[in-house]
Design a protein around this motif. Structure first.
Motif, mmCIF file in Angstrom:
data_model
loop_
_atom_site.group_PDB
_atom_site.id
_atom_site.type_symbol
_atom_site.label_atom_id
_atom_site.label_comp_id
_atom_site.label_asym_id
_atom_site.label_seq_id
_atom_site.Cartn_x
_atom_site.Cartn_y
_atom_site.Cartn_z
ATOM 1 N N ASP A 107 45.157 8.895 38.059
ATOM 2 C CA ASP A 107 44.974 9.972 37.095
ATOM 3 C C ASP A 107 43.659 9.801 36.339
ATOM 4 O O ASP A 107 42.956 10.774 36.061
ATOM 5 C CB ASP A 107 46.150 10.019 36.117
ATOM 6 C CG ASP A 107 47.441 10.425 36.814
ATOM 7 O OD1 ASP A 107 47.366 11.214 37.768
ATOM 8 O OD2 ASP A 107 48.510 9.954 36.394
ATOM 9 N N ALA B 206 58.365 15.052 29.913
ATOM 10 C CA ALA B 206 57.049 14.469 30.180
ATOM 11 C C ALA B 206 57.174 13.192 31.000
ATOM 12 O O ALA B 206 56.395 12.958 31.948
ATOM 13 C CB ALA B 206 56.333 14.192 28.861
ATOM 14 N N VAL B 207 58.152 12.357 30.654
ATOM 15 C CA VAL B 207 58.365 11.120 31.408
ATOM 16 C C VAL B 207 58.810 11.444 32.833
ATOM 17 O O VAL B 207 58.378 10.797 33.795
ATOM 18 C CB VAL B 207 59.404 10.229 30.695
ATOM 19 C CG1 VAL B 207 59.790 9.051 31.575
ATOM 20 C CG2 VAL B 207 58.852 9.731 29.366
ATOM 21 N N SER B 208 59.645 12.467 32.984
ATOM 22 C CA SER B 208 60.131 12.853 34.307
ATOM 23 C C SER B 208 58.988 13.233 35.233
ATOM 24 O O SER B 208 59.050 12.997 36.448
ATOM 25 C CB SER B 208 61.114 14.016 34.194
ATOM 26 O OG SER B 208 62.269 13.646 33.462
ATOM 27 N N ARG B 209 57.946 13.828 34.670
ATOM 28 C CA ARG B 209 56.811 14.245 35.501
ATOM 29 C C ARG B 209 56.027 13.069 36.049
ATOM 30 O O ARG B 209 55.222 13.240 36.976
ATOM 31 C CB ARG B 209 55.896 15.171 34.683
ATOM 32 C CG ARG B 209 56.497 16.549 34.429
ATOM 33 C CD ARG B 209 55.454 17.526 33.898
ATOM 34 N NE ARG B 209 55.026 17.196 32.535
ATOM 35 C CZ ARG B 209 55.618 17.649 31.439
ATOM 36 N NH1 ARG B 209 56.684 18.438 31.524
ATOM 37 N NH2 ARG B 209 55.159 17.325 30.233
ATOM 38 N N THR B 210 56.233 11.866 35.508
ATOM 39 C CA THR B 210 55.545 10.693 36.043
ATOM 40 C C THR B 210 56.251 10.124 37.271
ATOM 41 O O THR B 210 55.719 9.238 37.934
ATOM 42 C CB THR B 210 55.433 9.581 34.978
ATOM 43 O OG1 THR B 210 56.730 9.017 34.720
ATOM 44 C CG2 THR B 210 54.840 10.123 33.683
ATOM 45 N N VAL B 211 57.461 10.600 37.546
ATOM 46 C CA VAL B 211 58.246 10.113 38.678
ATOM 47 C C VAL B 211 57.948 10.984 39.893
ATOM 48 O O VAL B 211 57.994 12.214 39.789
ATOM 49 C CB VAL B 211 59.758 10.162 38.359
ATOM 50 C CG1 VAL B 211 60.576 9.654 39.543
ATOM 51 C CG2 VAL B 211 60.059 9.338 37.108
ATOM 52 N N PRO B 212 57.636 10.407 41.051
ATOM 53 C CA PRO B 212 57.310 11.228 42.215
ATOM 54 C C PRO B 212 58.361 12.285 42.551
ATOM 55 O O PRO B 212 58.007 13.395 42.954
ATOM 56 C CB PRO B 212 57.177 10.185 43.339
ATOM 57 C CG PRO B 212 56.648 8.972 42.638
ATOM 58 C CD PRO B 212 57.368 8.966 41.307
ATOM 59 N N TYR C 260 62.947 7.557 25.472
ATOM 60 C CA TYR C 260 61.961 8.528 25.937
ATOM 61 C C TYR C 260 61.726 9.685 24.971
ATOM 62 O O TYR C 260 60.887 10.535 25.238
ATOM 63 C CB TYR C 260 62.393 9.090 27.303
ATOM 64 C CG TYR C 260 62.819 8.025 28.279
ATOM 65 C CD1 TYR C 260 61.974 6.962 28.596
ATOM 66 C CD2 TYR C 260 64.074 8.068 28.877
ATOM 67 C CE1 TYR C 260 62.374 5.977 29.496
ATOM 68 C CE2 TYR C 260 64.479 7.081 29.771
ATOM 69 C CZ TYR C 260 63.631 6.041 30.068
ATOM 70 O OH TYR C 260 64.021 5.069 30.944
ATOM 71 N N GLU D 1 56.392 4.688 40.300
ATOM 72 C CA GLU D 1 55.490 5.219 39.284
ATOM 73 C C GLU D 1 54.118 5.483 39.903
ATOM 74 O O GLU D 1 53.585 4.646 40.619
ATOM 75 C CB GLU D 1 55.338 4.229 38.128
ATOM 76 C CG GLU D 1 56.647 3.893 37.431
ATOM 77 C CD GLU D 1 56.478 2.836 36.363
ATOM 78 O OE1 GLU D 1 55.323 2.478 36.064
ATOM 79 O OE2 GLU D 1 57.493 2.367 35.844
ATOM 80 N N ARG D 2 53.577 6.655 39.622
ATOM 81 C CA ARG D 2 52.239 6.967 40.107
ATOM 82 C C ARG D 2 51.235 6.041 39.425
ATOM 83 O O ARG D 2 51.247 5.903 38.199
ATOM 84 C CB ARG D 2 51.897 8.416 39.785
ATOM 85 C CG ARG D 2 50.493 8.833 40.185
ATOM 86 C CD ARG D 2 50.255 10.306 39.863
ATOM 87 N NE ARG D 2 48.856 10.663 40.026
ATOM 88 C CZ ARG D 2 48.288 10.974 41.182
ATOM 89 N NH1 ARG D 2 49.023 10.980 42.276
ATOM 90 N NH2 ARG D 2 47.013 11.286 41.256
ATOM 91 N N SER E 220 48.425 4.664 37.368
ATOM 92 C CA SER E 220 47.686 5.350 36.307
ATOM 93 C C SER E 220 46.199 5.476 36.622
ATOM 94 O O SER E 220 45.539 6.404 36.161
ATOM 95 C CB SER E 220 47.868 4.613 34.979
ATOM 96 O OG SER E 220 47.428 3.273 35.085
#
Length: 258
Positions: free
Chosen positions: A238, A189-195, A181, A232-233, A235
Motif C-alpha cells: 500500500d 475498516a479492519v475487515s477491508r484489510t483481510v483478503p 476494533y 494480512e495484505r 503494508s
C-alpha cells in the motif's frame, strides 16, 4: 453426522470463538461439554456447562477423571489484555503464558488416557499472533507460538493413538469485537484489510474444528490450519502504491501545465 456419538470438550466454550466451536460440534452430532470459570451469559442449548479454571491442575484432573469418555478436546481457553511489555512486571506476563500455553498442556495431560482409549483428537486454538509481531500482546503471541510447537511435539509423542492439530485463527467478529476494533466503522475498516473482505465468524472456526476432529482428517496430525481469510495484505504494498500514485499525479499535473 461427522461426530455422531462422540463426546467433545471445549475449554473457554461459553462465548465468542469457544461458543462457536461448541455449537459446531453439537451440530456435527457430538455430546458437548464446555468449561470456564463463569457460566455463559446466554445458555447454549444442548451444551453442558462445567465450572472449571483450566489453570488449576488438581481441579482439571478431577474433572477429567469423572468423565465416562472423551473423544475430542478443544483447547480454546485463552486471551490477554492489551498491555505493553514495560507496563507490567514479569509475573503479569507469566500469567498470560500460563493461561495460553501451560493450561492447554495441563488439560491435555489430564485427558490423555481418555483420548488414547478413544483414539481421539486434540484441537489447539492458536493465533496469527504466534507468527508475527504482537505489540501490546507480546506474551500472548509468544505463548501461541509455543502452543503450535507443543502441538507438533504432542502429535509425534502420542501417535498413533491421538491426533493433535492447531487452528491458527485470525481476526474474529464476536460480541467483544468493539473492544479490539472499535465501532461498526472501525470493524468495517479492519475487515477491508483481510483478503476475503471480512472478519471470521465463530462458526467459521467451529467448522474448521469439526473438520480436524472428524474422520475426514484421519490422516492429519501435527498440522497448523490457518483460518484467517487469506492473512494480512503486506503494508509495504500500500505504501509503494501510494508513492506510485503520488508520482503519477505529479507527472499528470506537469503535463497539464505544459
Amino acid at each position: 453426522m461427522e461426530l455422531d456419538g462422540k463426546v467433545a470438550a471445549v475449554t473457554g466454550g461459553t462465548r465468542g470463538v469457544g461458543a462457536g466451536i461448541a455449537r459446531a460440534l453439537l451440530r456435527a452430532g457430538a455430546r458437548v461439554l464446555v468449561c470456564a470459570r463463569r457460566p455463559p451469559e446466554e445458555p447454549l442449548p444442548g451444551v453442558e456447562f462445567v465450572p472449571l479454571d483450566v489453570r488449576d491442575a488438581e481441579a482439571v484432573g478431577q474433572w477429567c477423571a469423572g468423565l465416562p469418555r472423551l473423544d475430542v478436546l478443544v483447547n480454546n481457553a485463552g486471551g490477554a489484555p492489551h498491555r505493553m511489555l514495560t507496563e507490567a512486571g514479569a509475573d503479569r506476563h507469566a500469567r498470560v503464558v500460563e493461561l495460553n500455553l501451560l493450561a492447554p498442556l495441563t488439560v491435555s495431560l489430564a485427558a490423555h488416557d481418555h483420548l488414547r482409549r478413544a483414539r481421539g483428537s486434540i484441537v489447539m486454538i492458536g493465533s496469527v499472533s504466534g507468527s508475527r509481531p504482537s505489540p501490546g500482546t507480546a506474551a500472548y503471541g509468544a505463548a501461541k507460538a509455543g502452543l503450535e510447537s507443543l502441538a507438533r511435539s504432542m502429535a509425534v509423542e502420542w501417535a498413533p493413538d491421538i491426533r493433535v492439530n492447531t487452528l491458527v485463527v485470525g481476526m474474529v467478529r464476536t460480541e467483544r469485537s468493539h473492544l479490539h476494533y472499535g465501532d461498526r466503522d472501525g470493524i468495517a475498516a479492519v475487515s477491508r484489510t483481510v483478503p476475503l473482505g471480512r472478519l471470521a465468524e465463530p462458526s467459521d472456526v467451529g467448522a474448521a474444528a469439526v473438520f480436524l476432529a472428524s474422520p475426514a482428517a484421519a490422516y492429519i496430525s501435527g498440522a497448523s490450519l490457518h483460518v484467517h481469510g487469506g492473512g494480512e495484505r503486506p503494508s509495504f504494498l500500500d505504501a509503494a502504491n501510494a508513492g506510485h500514485r503520488s508520482d503519477a499525479d505529479k507527472e499528470s499535473r506537469h503535463e497539464r501545465n505544459l
